[in-house]
Design a protein around this motif. Structure first.
Motif, PDB file in Angstrom:
ATOM      1  N   SER A 154       0.784  -1.134  -0.049  1.00 25.55           N
ATOM      2  CA  SER A 154       0.109   0.176  -0.096  1.00 25.55           C
ATOM      3  C   SER A 154       1.034   1.291   0.063  1.00 25.55           C
ATOM      4  O   SER A 154       2.103   1.138   0.218  1.00 25.55           O
ATOM      5  CB  SER A 154      -0.973   0.070   1.292  1.00 25.55           C
ATOM      6  OG  SER A 154      -0.353   0.307   2.429  1.00 25.55           O
ATOM      7  N   PRO A 155       0.312   2.412  -0.114  1.00 27.58           N
ATOM      8  CA  PRO A 155       1.244   3.812   0.015  1.00 27.58           C
ATOM      9  C   PRO A 155       1.786   3.641   1.226  1.00 27.58           C
ATOM     10  O   PRO A 155       2.806   4.708   1.681  1.00 27.58           O
ATOM     11  CB  PRO A 155       0.081   4.864  -0.172  1.00 27.58           C
ATOM     12  CG  PRO A 155      -1.036   4.199  -0.882  1.00 27.58           C
ATOM     13  CD  PRO A 155      -0.972   2.643  -0.529  1.00 27.58           C
ATOM     14  N   ASP A 156       1.601   3.002   2.403  1.00 25.35           N
ATOM     15  CA  ASP A 156       2.205   2.691   3.623  1.00 25.35           C
ATOM     16  C   ASP A 156       3.551   2.446   3.353  1.00 25.35           C
ATOM     17  O   ASP A 156       4.482   2.641   4.283  1.00 25.35           O
ATOM     18  CB  ASP A 156       1.452   2.055   4.838  1.00 25.35           C
ATOM     19  CG  ASP A 156       0.366   2.995   5.478  1.00 25.35           C
ATOM     20  OD1 ASP A 156       0.348   4.115   5.394  1.00 25.35           O
ATOM     21  OD2 ASP A 156       0.283   2.266   6.474  1.00 25.35           O
ATOM     22  N   ASN A 157       3.828   1.487   2.635  1.00 24.42           N
ATOM     23  CA  ASN A 157       5.123   0.781   2.261  1.00 24.42           C
ATOM     24  C   ASN A 157       5.721   0.947   1.186  1.00 24.42           C
ATOM     25  O   ASN A 157       6.676   0.241   0.678  1.00 24.42           O
ATOM     26  CB  ASN A 157       5.136  -0.748   2.969  1.00 24.42           C
ATOM     27  CG  ASN A 157       4.028  -1.604   2.136  1.00 24.42           C
ATOM     28  OD1 ASN A 157       3.543  -1.208   1.430  1.00 24.42           O
ATOM     29  ND2 ASN A 157       3.892  -2.702   2.787  1.00 24.42           N
ATOM     30  N   CYS A 158       5.117   1.934   0.110  1.00 25.06           N
ATOM     31  CA  CYS A 158       5.518   1.823  -1.124  1.00 25.06           C
ATOM     32  C   CYS A 158       5.845   3.455  -1.382  1.00 25.06           C
ATOM     33  O   CYS A 158       4.955   4.261  -0.795  1.00 25.06           O
ATOM     34  CB  CYS A 158       4.629   1.581  -2.214  1.00 25.06           C
ATOM     35  SG  CYS A 158       4.401   0.000  -2.291  1.00 25.06           S
ATOM     36  N   ARG A 159       7.039   3.859  -2.253  1.00 22.36           N
ATOM     37  CA  ARG A 159       6.926   5.229  -2.554  1.00 22.36           C
ATOM     38  C   ARG A 159       6.593   5.324  -4.031  1.00 22.36           C
ATOM     39  O   ARG A 159       6.892   4.446  -4.694  1.00 22.36           O
ATOM     40  CB  ARG A 159       8.641   5.754  -2.500  1.00 22.36           C
ATOM     41  CG  ARG A 159       8.941   6.106  -1.091  1.00 22.36           C
ATOM     42  CD  ARG A 159      10.317   6.970  -1.247  1.00 22.36           C
ATOM     43  NE  ARG A 159      10.651   7.589   0.202  1.00 22.36           N
ATOM     44  CZ  ARG A 159      11.311   6.540   0.903  1.00 22.36           C
ATOM     45  NH1 ARG A 159      11.947   5.670   0.774  1.00 22.36           N
ATOM     46  NH2 ARG A 159      11.649   7.332   2.182  1.00 22.36           N
ATOM     47  N   LEU A 160       5.467   6.021  -4.057  1.00 20.58           N
ATOM     48  CA  LEU A 160       4.643   6.339  -5.496  1.00 20.58           C
ATOM     49  C   LEU A 160       4.831   7.624  -5.786  1.00 20.58           C
ATOM     50  O   LEU A 160       4.403   8.501  -4.977  1.00 20.58           O
ATOM     51  CB  LEU A 160       3.361   5.602  -5.054  1.00 20.58           C
ATOM     52  CG  LEU A 160       3.281   4.277  -4.487  1.00 20.58           C
ATOM     53  CD1 LEU A 160       1.787   3.967  -4.434  1.00 20.58           C
ATOM     54  CD2 LEU A 160       3.830   3.352  -5.744  1.00 20.58           C
TER      55      LEU A 160
ATOM     56  N   ASP B 256       2.225   9.073  -1.244  1.00 19.08           N
ATOM     57  CA  ASP B 256       2.504   7.878  -0.329  1.00 19.08           C
ATOM     58  C   ASP B 256       2.820   8.537   1.038  1.00 19.08           C
ATOM     59  O   ASP B 256       2.597   9.690   1.275  1.00 19.08           O
ATOM     60  CB  ASP B 256       3.649   7.069  -0.770  1.00 19.08           C
ATOM     61  CG  ASP B 256       4.953   8.034  -0.996  1.00 19.08           C
ATOM     62  OD1 ASP B 256       5.605   8.530  -0.226  1.00 19.08           O
ATOM     63  OD2 ASP B 256       5.197   8.139  -2.237  1.00 19.08           O
ATOM     64  N   LYS B 257       3.416   7.764   1.921  1.00 19.21           N
ATOM     65  CA  LYS B 257       3.425   8.050   3.310  1.00 19.21           C
ATOM     66  C   LYS B 257       4.337   9.301   3.718  1.00 19.21           C
ATOM     67  O   LYS B 257       4.600   9.851   4.664  1.00 19.21           O
ATOM     68  CB  LYS B 257       3.722   6.967   4.262  1.00 19.21           C
ATOM     69  CG  LYS B 257       3.332   7.239   5.647  1.00 19.21           C
ATOM     70  CD  LYS B 257       3.354   5.946   6.487  1.00 19.21           C
ATOM     71  CE  LYS B 257       4.659   5.430   7.043  1.00 19.21           C
ATOM     72  NZ  LYS B 257       4.590   4.506   7.829  1.00 19.21           N
ATOM     73  N   ASP B 258       5.396   9.470   2.467  1.00 18.39           N
ATOM     74  CA  ASP B 258       6.299  10.466   2.650  1.00 18.39           C
ATOM     75  C   ASP B 258       5.426  11.908   2.956  1.00 18.39           C
ATOM     76  O   ASP B 258       6.232  12.706   3.442  1.00 18.39           O
ATOM     77  CB  ASP B 258       7.169  10.582   1.351  1.00 18.39           C
ATOM     78  CG  ASP B 258       8.291   9.652   1.613  1.00 18.39           C
ATOM     79  OD1 ASP B 258       8.579   9.247   2.636  1.00 18.39           O
ATOM     80  OD2 ASP B 258       9.048   9.663   0.356  1.00 18.39           O
TER      81      ASP B 258
ATOM     82  N   TYR C  46      -3.407   9.061  -0.830  1.00 24.43           N
ATOM     83  CA  TYR C  46      -4.051   7.672  -0.783  1.00 24.43           C
ATOM     84  C   TYR C  46      -5.282   7.583  -1.788  1.00 24.43           C
ATOM     85  O   TYR C  46      -5.140   6.677  -2.357  1.00 24.43           O
ATOM     86  CB  TYR C  46      -4.120   7.296   0.752  1.00 24.43           C
ATOM     87  CG  TYR C  46      -3.038   7.081   1.397  1.00 24.43           C
ATOM     88  CD1 TYR C  46      -1.858   7.914   1.565  1.00 24.43           C
ATOM     89  CD2 TYR C  46      -2.850   5.815   2.045  1.00 24.43           C
ATOM     90  CE1 TYR C  46      -0.889   7.764   2.238  1.00 24.43           C
ATOM     91  CE2 TYR C  46      -1.526   5.567   3.170  1.00 24.43           C
ATOM     92  CZ  TYR C  46      -0.768   6.478   3.297  1.00 24.43           C
ATOM     93  OH  TYR C  46       0.502   6.185   3.890  1.00 24.43           O
ATOM     94  N   GLN C  47      -6.008   8.508  -1.496  1.00 22.10           N
ATOM     95  CA  GLN C  47      -7.346   8.300  -2.744  1.00 22.10           C
ATOM     96  C   GLN C  47      -6.928   8.465  -3.968  1.00 22.10           C
ATOM     97  O   GLN C  47      -7.569   7.754  -4.808  1.00 22.10           O
ATOM     98  CB  GLN C  47      -8.267   9.676  -2.015  1.00 22.10           C
ATOM     99  CG  GLN C  47      -8.744   9.468  -0.551  1.00 22.10           C
ATOM    100  CD  GLN C  47      -9.694  10.461  -0.313  1.00 22.10           C
ATOM    101  OE1 GLN C  47      -9.643  11.469  -1.085  1.00 22.10           O
ATOM    102  NE2 GLN C  47     -10.293  10.813   0.986  1.00 22.10           N
ATOM    103  N   GLU C  48      -6.039   9.219  -4.353  1.00 21.55           N
ATOM    104  CA  GLU C  48      -5.496   9.139  -5.784  1.00 21.55           C
ATOM    105  C   GLU C  48      -5.004   7.931  -6.300  1.00 21.55           C
ATOM    106  O   GLU C  48      -5.313   7.460  -7.341  1.00 21.55           O
ATOM    107  CB  GLU C  48      -4.476  10.501  -5.970  1.00 21.55           C
ATOM    108  CG  GLU C  48      -4.027  10.610  -7.282  1.00 21.55           C
ATOM    109  CD  GLU C  48      -5.182  10.993  -8.463  1.00 21.55           C
ATOM    110  OE1 GLU C  48      -5.002  10.953  -9.410  1.00 21.55           O
ATOM    111  OE2 GLU C  48      -6.306  11.079  -7.879  1.00 21.55           O
ATOM    112  N   VAL C  49      -4.256   7.366  -5.418  1.00 23.90           N
ATOM    113  CA  VAL C  49      -3.807   6.048  -5.842  1.00 23.90           C
ATOM    114  C   VAL C  49      -5.102   4.984  -5.984  1.00 23.90           C
ATOM    115  O   VAL C  49      -4.958   4.242  -6.841  1.00 23.90           O
ATOM    116  CB  VAL C  49      -2.810   5.278  -4.817  1.00 23.90           C
ATOM    117  CG1 VAL C  49      -2.255   4.020  -5.222  1.00 23.90           C
ATOM    118  CG2 VAL C  49      -1.507   6.311  -4.573  1.00 23.90           C
ATOM    119  N   ALA C  50      -5.946   4.876  -4.939  1.00 27.03           N
ATOM    120  CA  ALA C  50      -7.107   4.109  -4.957  1.00 27.03           C
ATOM    121  C   ALA C  50      -7.884   4.472  -6.364  1.00 27.03           C
ATOM    122  O   ALA C  50      -8.148   3.674  -6.919  1.00 27.03           O
ATOM    123  CB  ALA C  50      -7.943   4.109  -3.667  1.00 27.03           C
TER     124      ALA C  50
END
Length: 254
Positions: free
Chosen positions: A198-204, A214-216, A229-233
């Motif tokens: 998920s964006p918690d453990n990926c840099r996107l 992501d979480k950065d 996060y919503q944009e990734v989904a």
């Protein structure tokens, strides 16, 4: 609200007893941490989004033959998973220089690597997850040489697949962390992908603008965390239609 026995609570998820032997229920929290739990906060709706994103990516990986602990999503915040013995090694695959790699070697973030770099970290919060080598892993018995070979081969295959998948929706997969576990079935053991993706453990990063998705955004106080996060989904085509707080999780029994 279902009552289940809580077995473990981590920084981003809670594990409960599953409905059948050999299964667990994995509950995704909105809690956010960074820098080995030194920074804490809440990202509203993160648990719902990560549940859906991880479900989607684990399912797609399963379709290409990557074995995982994922069984099915139960509701907005929970999924049914197989119980595994976690290998205490975090595998980090880096495609573009960012984060600690940029800091360690004073290389500008965004610099393309000539090939993907795979790093190993000992999964131990109290030691700040130190970087380790293959020799450490095998010498201390965290994984056998054949297990490590399988983990490496799977990690590179996952990287190839996810890199292409994200490029197809205009996202660059900069780096990400994987965890693996031993799944026992009828006295047979196999290594499977565990935890979450998920964006918690990926840099996107957005392919055109390099905007961080992501979480950065939480780590660096960039704002717009929920929207990222919503944009990734949204780009994956799985943005939940329900609100982010429609499921509060099971009642814990002791």
């Amino acid at each position: 609200m279902a009552k289940r026995r809580q077995l473990f609570e981590g920084k981003a998820k809670v594990l409960f007893e599953g409905p059948e032997p050999g299964t667990l229920v994995q509950y995704f929290k909105d809690d956010a941490t960074a820098f080995n739990n030194q920074k804490k906060g809440t990202i509203t709706g993160k648990g719902v989004l990560n549940n859906r994103i991880s479900e989607y990516l684990m399912t797609r990986l399963g379709e290409i033959g990557i074995p995982t602990h994922f069984v099915r999503r139960l509701n907005m915040r929970e999924q049914l998973i197989r119980e595994v013995e976690i290998v205490p090694v975090e595998v980090v695959i880096r495609n573009i220089v960012a984060g600690s790699l940029a800091k360690r070697f004073a290389i500008e973030e965004g610099t393309a690597l000539p090939r993907s770099i795979v790093e190993y970290y000992y999964k131990k919060d109290e030691l700040d997850d130190p970087m380790i080598s293959e020799e450490h892993i095998t010498a201390f018995g965290w994984a056998t040489p054949p297990e490590l070979d399988e983990i490496m081969a799977m990690s590179l295959r996952i990287n190839d697949f996810l890199t292409g998948l994200f490029l197809g929706i205009g996202i660059r997969l900069i780096d990400f962390k994987l965890e693996f576990g031993r799944l026992w079935e009828d006295d047979q053991m196999r290594i499977v992908l565990a935890d979450e993706i998920s964006p918690d453990n990926c840099r996107l990063w957005d392919l055109k603008t390099n905007e961080k998705l992501d979480k950065d955004r939480f780590r660096r106080d960039l704002g717009g965390i929920e929207e990222a996060y919503q944009e990734v989904a949204r780009r994956l085509g799985i943005l939940p239609e329900s609100g982010p707080n429609d499921y509060q999780g099971p009642e814990t029994i002791q």
